[in-house]
Structures are given as structure tokens and as C-alpha cells.
Write an enzyme that holds these catalytic residues in place. Structure first.
Site, PDB file in Angstrom:
ATOM      1  N   SER A 291       0.866  -1.491  -0.108  1.00 27.83           N
ATOM      2  CA  SER A 291      -0.005   0.053  -0.106  1.00 27.83           C
ATOM      3  C   SER A 291       0.790   1.108   0.120  1.00 27.83           C
ATOM      4  O   SER A 291       0.193   2.389  -0.429  1.00 27.83           O
ATOM      5  CB  SER A 291      -1.163   0.093   1.316  1.00 27.83           C
ATOM      6  OG  SER A 291      -1.898  -0.844   1.102  1.00 27.83           O
ATOM      7  N   THR A 292       1.973   1.078   0.475  1.00 24.06           N
ATOM      8  CA  THR A 292       2.811   2.376   0.430  1.00 24.06           C
ATOM      9  C   THR A 292       3.110   3.025  -1.040  1.00 24.06           C
ATOM     10  O   THR A 292       3.005   4.143  -1.267  1.00 24.06           O
ATOM     11  CB  THR A 292       4.283   2.472   0.842  1.00 24.06           C
ATOM     12  OG1 THR A 292       4.712   1.327   0.315  1.00 24.06           O
ATOM     13  CG2 THR A 292       4.025   2.255   2.625  1.00 24.06           C
TER      14      THR A 292
END
Lengths: 574, 364
Positions: A291-292
Site C-alpha cells: 500500500s505504500t
């Protein structure tokens, strides 16, 4: 002498002439040797009693940004054996070995060298002063020592992966020691010595003095490095992770303030380390970020105006089937804005938006963010991650990539993505060197996204910390921005349900970021694995401690009163 | 024949100059060894200096005393007998470097072979003069002098000291030859010697190998050839002008016996051909003046003594230098008047005194 006179005289003359002949032979031969062969014998003489020795130079020191020593030199004592008689040598070796720990194979090797009648044998290189004194006190006939420079890392394991290590001959084999070896090692000098027949030196002439190696000043701050290492260790041990990495940077300058990889080692001890322990995970660990990476996706969406801020995207209540693959969210969501998608890290939201993206443009922005290419930071063995060209993408690549799969990054690359947001849209090349050396990272800064996009992204990322998945990363009194990531690890060709890489990458304070920090924990165990749970607290702790150390206070006025009071004790009494 | 009384100056000067050069060379070549062994760099030099002084005193005595001691039978046979006894005594002396050449009395050591050479010259001169009428007639007369020579020769060979034994043989042969023995004996001996050497080389491979090995020192530079190789390096690097007094590097243990047998190499290295060649010339002066003195000697005994002593000094000097410049294998021969070596120097200077006395027409 009347009668014999003439015979004797003749015979004496014969003798005299014969001897004169001998005299002439000697004179000619002498002239031939001395005068005609002068050059030849001069050369022989030179070959026989002159020798050029190399004198090793002193290795340059490595300092942190505040000139605190990280690597320096101390005297080491190297013992050698002059093997005059095999029997005596073996006896002395046995006595010498009682002082030091030798493995049986080392002992065997030394003994066989003695039996081969090698005249000069190293027994132990670079021992400490105490050990030297103990050895001398035993009194050896054929064992003596010379003083050599020994590399000393005064802080032991601190910054070990950045510093690296040297081998027994002081050659850098890891880390900065290896990367900057040609500057650190200086230049060895040459000395012409004259030796007599017993190899005793009676004259010395310096042909070329040794030149000390250049000192190196790193951008590392020992204190921040210590803070990072302490917090990282705590987290890795608490979650029984395989390892972890923390990188702390100053986003506007690109300077790396700390870079820690767990597990640590002590470079003073020349142990044979395995690759996992040796590797500097900040630049060597390649992983799918999860997700980063949505920072890249949503920045691209904003840049290309693919989405309006008020636009609501239906998030399919947590289940989204696309081309035969089901994408899920951890919580089911209905309609979310892009900001909300980021705040709650909805995969489906990002994927549905990303499917509208032009693949080439998305690829171009990723490249521009520095994905798929090493950063050029001055550390050896840096990985570049991997970013596939568009023509090799499958139908699922675009949606997967938008949520950080099918793309490999290093923690440092991911931190640079975050720095781009923190700096208002710039790619700032990372560096670990403060002083100017030719090996310094030569890349220049460039704009990646517009300042508007960056400032909108900042808002999203602040929201992540304020109310989203990254709440645990919040530092009291400061606004911060960050993004969590929890990526399944690819184990044996399948995405694992148990093994994750949990990360939190953020910056603080929000408006003028001083610090950006990437925390990447590899395979935390025991049920807790969300980046927001495992890594965000590490970010919080490091950010808080570092800001305190840097004397950056949330609100100066809040501290003004007690300081004033302390300056006016009478008033306090009243 | 009228002869001017007075000292033969060239001969006297040659000997004194050689001795003086010896002082310099011994100091330069022994200082480092001396400092290492005795802690004082001038220890060997002082010892040598004392011997030179004593030797010059003996020389002066031999030159100036009124009494012709070398005609006195008691002196002649007494000296010869004493020499034989001392040579016998060496058989029980400690072994140094595999040989027994030295007698030790308290702090002094003494090499009897030097005295033996002088006493043999004197006794042969005496005996051959006595029997001069018979010399050309037959070989029976040579029996006794042959025994006199053989005793000394064999005892020296036993030590073993091949070089000195060779010189003893050379001196004796020359004295017989000059005394006027029948030339055919000389021819026989020479022929037999040459034939046996040639025969050995032709018929025995091992003999040829031995003889080749004697001279082929380059083949084994670290073994037996080491001395010669180092000696040549010393001389060769000296060149025309030398590396400078005291600056020899070869004496730093590369060159063995730097202050005794190989002192000429140090002279050559430090002072160059410009000094080494005049040293050779000084020996030539001794030879020419010595043989001239023999030719002009008033009687046969003095002629033979002068011949013997001249032959001794010159052949020993030439042999030593031939070894140092690498045309003879090392034999352990010292360089007369120059090499350090106490007793040998004393005897040589005494002999030189006798020679100068003969050359100066001092004897009645």
C-alpha cells in the site's frame, strides 16, 4: 760466490721473470674486475643489499556529521615466528598458542608451515596491547611482533552496515569501507633499505612517504542512528520478525541521517558473517511495497487529473472481481473519495481509478519517482528493484501495480517517493557523504509532480496519520504525513497468507518536513502484521526521540513560561 | 765488489708502507665486527697496531744488531727444532673452522707455521751453503734438506693448511733451484708434476670434476663459492676510485675474513684500483729489491736467505691476491704486512728485517 754466482744469478732472474708474469696476470685480472666490470658488480651489490619495502599508509577515519568518530585506527600487534629450527619452533608455537584461541585446522596449518621450513610465519595479526603484553611476558626466542594499524570501530555495532568492515590487511570489504576504499586507504610509501648479510638494516632512505587516506564525513548522525537502531531492535524482537530496516533522511537535502538494518554485527570482530546479517537492508532488500506504493498511484491520478477531489468511488463492499481475480479490502467500503481511499488504504478504490490510467504514463511517473533504478547512493551492493516495461505487463499488472504488487523496491527508493511529496514535488538524490569526493552521488534534483499535487498528497497522508491506518505513527504536538503498507510476501510462487512485509513511511512535521523515515519490518509473526500496527509505532518513537534530540518542539510558546519563570526566581516565590 | 753500507731504502719503505696501509685497512674492515664482539670498534685495530709496532721493533733489531744470529748453528737448529715442536703441539690444539693452526698461550694465540717458514729458510740456507760443492754432483746430498722440508711440509699439511704447505714447497724448491742443484732434477720434478696433473684430468672424470669445481665458484654462489663471489662484488663495485674509506658494505658480514684473508677486497672496494694496483707494485718492489739483494749478496748463505724470504713474501702476496680476484680457490693465506694476524705479522716483519739487512750489505 765466485763459482756458483753465474748459475744462481741466472736462476734468480728466471724466477724473477716468472714471478713478474704472475704479477702481470694479477694486475690484468684486477683491472678487469675492478675497472672493466665495475658496472656489473655494482648491480650485483645493489641486488644483494638493497631492497625496496612498501610502507602501508594509515587509513582515513570515518566521522559522522558532527565529527564523532565512527571508524578510526589503533595500534595492533602482529606476532610472527622466525623459523630457525623446526623442533624449537614447534615448542614455542605450542606455548604461544596457549594464549590465544586457535582452531585445530589453524594449528595444523601453522605446524605444517614450520615443517616446510618456511622462514617467516605470521602467528597472529593485530592483537590488542594487553594480549601483546601477555605474550611478551612468556619470553620467546623466535617469536617477535611488529606494530600495525588496526581498524577500530569505537561504537561497536553502531552503523555497522553503513560502515562495513575491513579485512586483515585493512582493505575495505563491506559498506563505506569498501565503497570508498580507494580514498580511505591513501597511498603506501616506499622505503629503500640497505641490509647487511645478516639481513640487518643499516641504512634507510624514504623514496616516497606514505600518504594518509582521506577522511570521510558521513551524513549519518550517531545519535539518530542510535535512536533508529534501538527502536528497530525493539520492534523486530517484539514481533519476532526475520529482520528489519529503518532509514531516516532529511528530505530537502537528500542526506541520510540514519540507516539501520537488523540484525547488527560488530565490525571489530572479523567473523565470517552470513549474507543476511551483512546485508544493508535499506539498499539491498528488494520487496513488493504494497500500500505504500499507493502514493505513486494516487500522485499520478492527481497529476493526470483523472479524478476530482470530491468524486466518490464505489468500493464494492470489499470484493472486486477483475479479469478472474478477486481484489479485497480489509474492511468493506461503499463510496469513498480519493482522500478517504488513501486514508483507509482501500485497494479496490485505487484499482478502479488506476484502471483508467494510461499505462505508458503510469510507467513514466513510476520511473520519474525513481522506481526500477538504483538511487546512486554511495553504498556498495545497492539493489535497483524492478519495474517491468509496459509491453511485458499482463492484464492484471496495472491493477496489481497500483496497490504495490508486481513491482520491486528497496526501502530507500520508497522513502524517496515519500520525500517527493514532502518536498513539494521534487526528486532529491540521496547521499551519505558530507565531504566532496568524486564518488559522491552525481544525480541532480528534478521535479516529479507539481506542487499542487504534492500539497494535496500531503493532505491525504496527514489524514492517514490523523484518522486512518497510520494513527499509531502520530507524534503528539506535530502534524505528520505517512502511509502504511502490508504486503504479502511471495513464497514459492504464491502470495503467502502468513508472511508479510509491514511498513510505514512518513515525514514530519507536515508543512516543512525535517525528517522522513521508512520503517520496513520483514515477516513479523504472532498475528500482528499490519504496517499500521507493527511499523507505525516505530516511526512514532524514532520521530519523537529525534525531534527531541534536534530540539524541535511542537509549540515553543508552550515551553516559554517555565523557562521565564526559572530565570526570575523571585517572581516564582511570589 | 765494493758495497755501500746503509739501509736499502726502497725495500724498507715498501715494507713500512704496506704495514701502514695494513693499519688503515684493518681498522676499516674490523671496526664493525670488533664493536659487535668486544663493544669497542678499535679493539682489533689496537691489537693489530701493537703487533705492527712490535714487528717493526723486531725488524729494526734484525736490521741493526751487530751479531749475525742467522749464521749461528745454535740459533739455526734451535729455531728449527722449536718450530717443529710447536707444529707438533698444534696437533693437540683446539679445532677452529675444521683446522688446527693455532696455539693459545693465555691471551695470545700463535701460528707456528709462520715461524716454521722462516726457520726452514734459515736452516736450508745454512745446510745448502755447507754442501755447496756437492749440489751439482748428485741427489744424495739432497736427502737431509729434503727431510728438513718434508717434516715441516707434512706437519703443516696435517693441520690442514694446504696454502701454507704449498708456499713451504715453493720456497724450498726455489732455494734448491737457486742453490744450483742439477737442472735435470728440477726438470724431472716439474715434468712429473705436470704429467700427473694432466694424467689425472685426462683419465679420471672425478678428478676433472674436482678441478673444474675448484674454479667454478659461480655455479654455487651461496656455498663454497660465496667467499669468492662476495670478494669479486667488493672489488668490482670499488671501481677505479673506490667507494670511500670506511664505506665498504661488503665487510658487513657479506665478505668473510674481511680483515684477514680477504682484506685486499676491502682495500679494493674502499680505495679502488688506484690504491689496489700500487699495493701490487709495492710487492713487486719487494720482489725486485729482494732478488737484487740475493744476486748481490756477499756470500751464498745470504743469497739463499734473501731468495727464500723474498720468495716467501712475494708468492704469499700473489697467491692471496690471486684468491681474492678469483683465479685461485680460497686457501686461507694472509696478505703479508697487511692482514691482521698477530704472530704471523711479527715473524714476517722480523724476516723482512733480515732481508733488508742482507739487501743493505750490513752483514760481514
Amino acid at each position: 760466490m765466485v763459482d756458483k754466482g753465474s748459475t744462481s744469478r741466472k736462476r734468480i732472474l728466471i724466477l724473477g721473470l716468472t714471478f713478474f708474469g704472475w704479477f702481470l696476470i694479477n694486475v690484468f685480472r684486477l683491472f678487469y674486475v675492478q675497472v672493466l666490470s665495475n658496472d656489473k658488480y655494482k648491480q650485483k651489490l645493489t641486488r644483494q643489499n638493497e631492497r625496496v619495502l612498501e610502507v602501508s599508509s594509515e587509513r582515513g577515519t570515518i566521522l559522522d556529521r558532527n565529527r564523532r568518530p565512527l571508524a578510526m585506527n589503533a595500534d595492533g600487534y602482529s606476532f610472527y615466528l622466525e623459523n630457525r629450527s623446526v623442533e624449537e619452533s614447534l615448542k614455542e608455537l605450542a606455548r604461544f598458542q596457549s594464549l590465544f584461541s586457535y582452531t585445530p585446522s589453524e594449528t595444523k596449518r601453522l605446524e605444517s608451515m614450520i615443517r616446510q621450513k618456511r622462514s617467516f610465519i605470521w602467528l597472529k595479526r593485530k592483537v590488542s596491547e594487553e594480549e601483546k603484553e601477555r605474550a611478551i611476558s612468556l619470553g620467546f626466542e623466535n617469536i617477535s611482533y611488529i606494530t600495525e594499524k588496526r581498524r577500530l570501530y569505537p561504537n561497536r555495532s553502531l552503523a555497522c552496515h553503513i560502515l562495513g568492515a575491513v579485512d586483515i590487511d585493512n582493505k575495505g570489504v563491506e559498506g563505506v569501507e569498501r565503497k570508498a576504499d580507494e580514498y580511505l586507504r591513501g597511498k603506501s610509501g616506499r622505503v629503500l633499505i640497505h641490509q647487511d648479510a645478516r639481513r640487518k638494516v643499516y641504512e634507510m632512505q624514504v623514496l616516497e612517504p606514505p600518504r594518509k587516506g582521506d577522511g570521510i564525513i558521513l551524513t549519518i548522525d550517531s545519535v539518530i542512528q542510535h535512536i533508529a537502531e534501538k527502536s528497530l531492535r525493539k520492534a523486530v524482537e517484539e514481533y519476532h520478525a526475520d529482520g528489519g530496516s529503518v532509514t531516516v533522511m532529511s528530505p530537502f537535502t537528500g542526506e541520510i541521517l540514519a540507516m539501520a538494518s537488523y540484525p547488527y554485527f560488530d565490525p571489530n570482530e572479523r567473523l565470517s558473517l552470513n549474507g543476511a546479517t551483512r546485508s544493508n537492508k535499506g539498499v539491498e532488500f528488494s520487496y513488493e511495497p504494497g500500500s505504500t506504493f499507493k502514493v505513486v498511484s494516487s500522485s499520478t491520478l492527481l497529476e493526470l487529473s483523472q479524478v476530482k477531489e470530491s468524486e466518490q468511488i464505489y468500493c464494492e463492499n470489499g470484493h472486486f472481481l477483475y479479469k478472474g481475480k478477486v481484489f479485497t479490502d480489509t474492511h468493506p467500503y461503499g463510496y469513498l473519495t480519493l482522500k478517504e481511499i488513501m486514508t483507509h488504504s482501500s485497494n479496490i478504490g485505487i484499482i478502479k481509478l488506476a484502471l483508467l490510467l494510461d499505462k505508458e504514463k503510469f510507467y513514466g511517473y513510476q520511473k520519474s519517482f525513481g522506481i526500477g533504478e538504483s538511487t546512486g547512493v554511495e553504498l556498495p551492493g545497492e539493489a535497483g528493484g524492478s519495474l517491468r516495461r509496459v509491453d511485458r505487463w499482463s492484464g492484471l499488472t496495472l491493477p496489481s501495480m497500483s496497490i504495490g504488487y508486481e513491482v520491486m523496491v528497496t526501502p530507500l527508493q520508497m522513502l524517496l517517493v515519500m520525500n517527493t511529496v514532502a518536498t513539494g514535488g521534487w526528486y532529491v538524490p540521496p547521499t551519505i557523504l558530507r565531504n566532496e569526493l568524486p564518488l559522491k552521488n552525481k544525480r541532480t534534483r528534478y521535479r516529479v509532480i507539481s506542487s499542487e499535487t504534492a500539497s494535496r498528497m500531503k493532505g491525504f497522508l496527514a489524514s492517514v496519520v490523523e484518522e486512518g491506518t497510520g494513527k499509531a505513527g502520530g507524534v503528539e504536538g506535530f502534524l505528520a504525513g505517512g502511509k502504511t503498507g502490508t504486503a504479502r510476501k511471495l513464497v514459492g510462487g504464491h502470495y503467502s497468507q502468513q508472511a508479510y512485509v509491514s511498513s510505514f513511511i512518513g515525514f514530519i512535521p507536515l508543512d516543512k518536513p525535517l525528517l522522513s523515515i521508512a520503517v520496513v519490518i520483514d515477516n513479523p509473526k504472532g498475528g500482528v502484521y499490519y504496517g499500521g500496527a507493527v511499523s507505525a509505532p516505530v516511526f512514532q518513537e524514532i520521530a519523537s526521540d529525534t525531534l527531541t534530540y534536534l530540539k524541535v518542539f511542537p509549540d515553543p510558546s508552550a515551553f516559554a513560561a517555565p523557562i521565564m519563570a526559572a530565570n526570575r526566581p523571585e517572581e516564582v516565590k511570589r | 765488489m765494493v758495497r755501500k753500507p746503509g739501509v736499502n731504502t726502497p725495500l724498507f719503505l715498501a715494507v713500512v708502507l704496506l704495514s701502514f696501509l695494513g693499519l688503515i685497512a684493518v681498522y676499516s674492515s674490523s671496526a664493525i665486527l670488533s664493536a659487535e664482539v668486544y663493544g669497542k670498534s678499535y679493539f682489533f685495530f689496537l691489537k693489530h697496531f701493537a703487533y705492527v709496532a712490535a714487528g717493526l721493533a723486531l725488524l729494526s733489531w734484525a736490521l741493526l744488531c751487530r751479531f749475525d744470529f742467522y749464521r749461528h748453528p745454535l740459533f739455526i737448529y734451535g729455531l728449527y727444532g722449536l718450530s717443529l715442536l710447536l707444529l707438533l703441539a698444534t696437533l693437540n690444539s683446539p679445532i677452529i673452522n675444521g683446522t688446527q693452526r693455532w696455539l693459545r698461550v693465555g691471551p695470545f694465540s700463535f701460528q707456528p707455521s709462520e715461524l716454521a717458514k722462516l726457520s726452514l729458510i734459515i736452516v736450508l740456507a745454512h745446510y745448502l751453503t755447507l754442501k755447496k760443492e756437492l749440489l751439482s754432483k748428485g741427489y744424495q746430498v739432497l736427502a737431509i734438506p729434503a727431510v728438513l722440508v718434508a717434516l715441516v711440509f707434512l706437519l703443516i699439511l696435517k693441520q690442514p693448511d694446504l696454502g701454507t704447505a704449498f708456499i713451504v714447497l715453493a720456497i724450498s724448491g726455489v732455494m734448491f733451484f737457486v742453490a744450483g742443484i742439477n737442472f735435470k732434477y728440477v726438470a724431472w720434478v716439474m715434468t712429473a708434476f705436470v704429467a700427473s696433473v694432466v694424467g689425472m684430468i685426462c683419465f679420471y672424470d672425478y678428478a676433472r670434476a674436482r678441478i673444474v669445481a675448484l674454479f667454478d665458484y659461480e655455479a654455487d654462489p651461496l656455498g663454497k663459492g660465496f667467499q669468492i663471489v662476495q670478494s669479486l662484488i667488493a672489488l668490482g663495485s670499488g671501481g677505479m676510485g673506490g667507494v670511500g674509506l670506511g664505506d665498504s658494505t661488503q665487510k658487513l658480514y657479506f665478505l668473510p675474513y674481511a680483515h684477514t684473508d680477504f682484506i685486499f677486497a676491502v682495500i679494493g672496494e674502499e680505495m679502488g684500483f688506484l690504491v689496489a694496483f700500487p699495493v701490487l707494485l709495492l710487492y713487486l718492489v719487494v720482489m725486485i729489491q729482494g732478488y737484487r739483494a740475493a744476486i748481490n749478496a756477499p756470500d751464498m748463505q745470504q743469497m739463499l736467505i734473501a731468495t727464500g724470504i723474498t720468495t716467501w713474501i712475494f708468492s704469499q702476496a700473489m697467491l692471496n691476491i690471486s684468491v681474492v680476484i678469483g683465479i685461485f680457490p680460497p686457501k686461507g693465506i694472509t696478505l703479508p704486512f697487511i692482514s691482521s694476524g698477530g704472530s704471523s705479522l711479527l715473524v714476517l716483519l722480523f724476516a723482512a728485517g733480515i732481508l733488508i739487512r742482507v739487501a743493505s750489505g750490513k752483514a760481514k
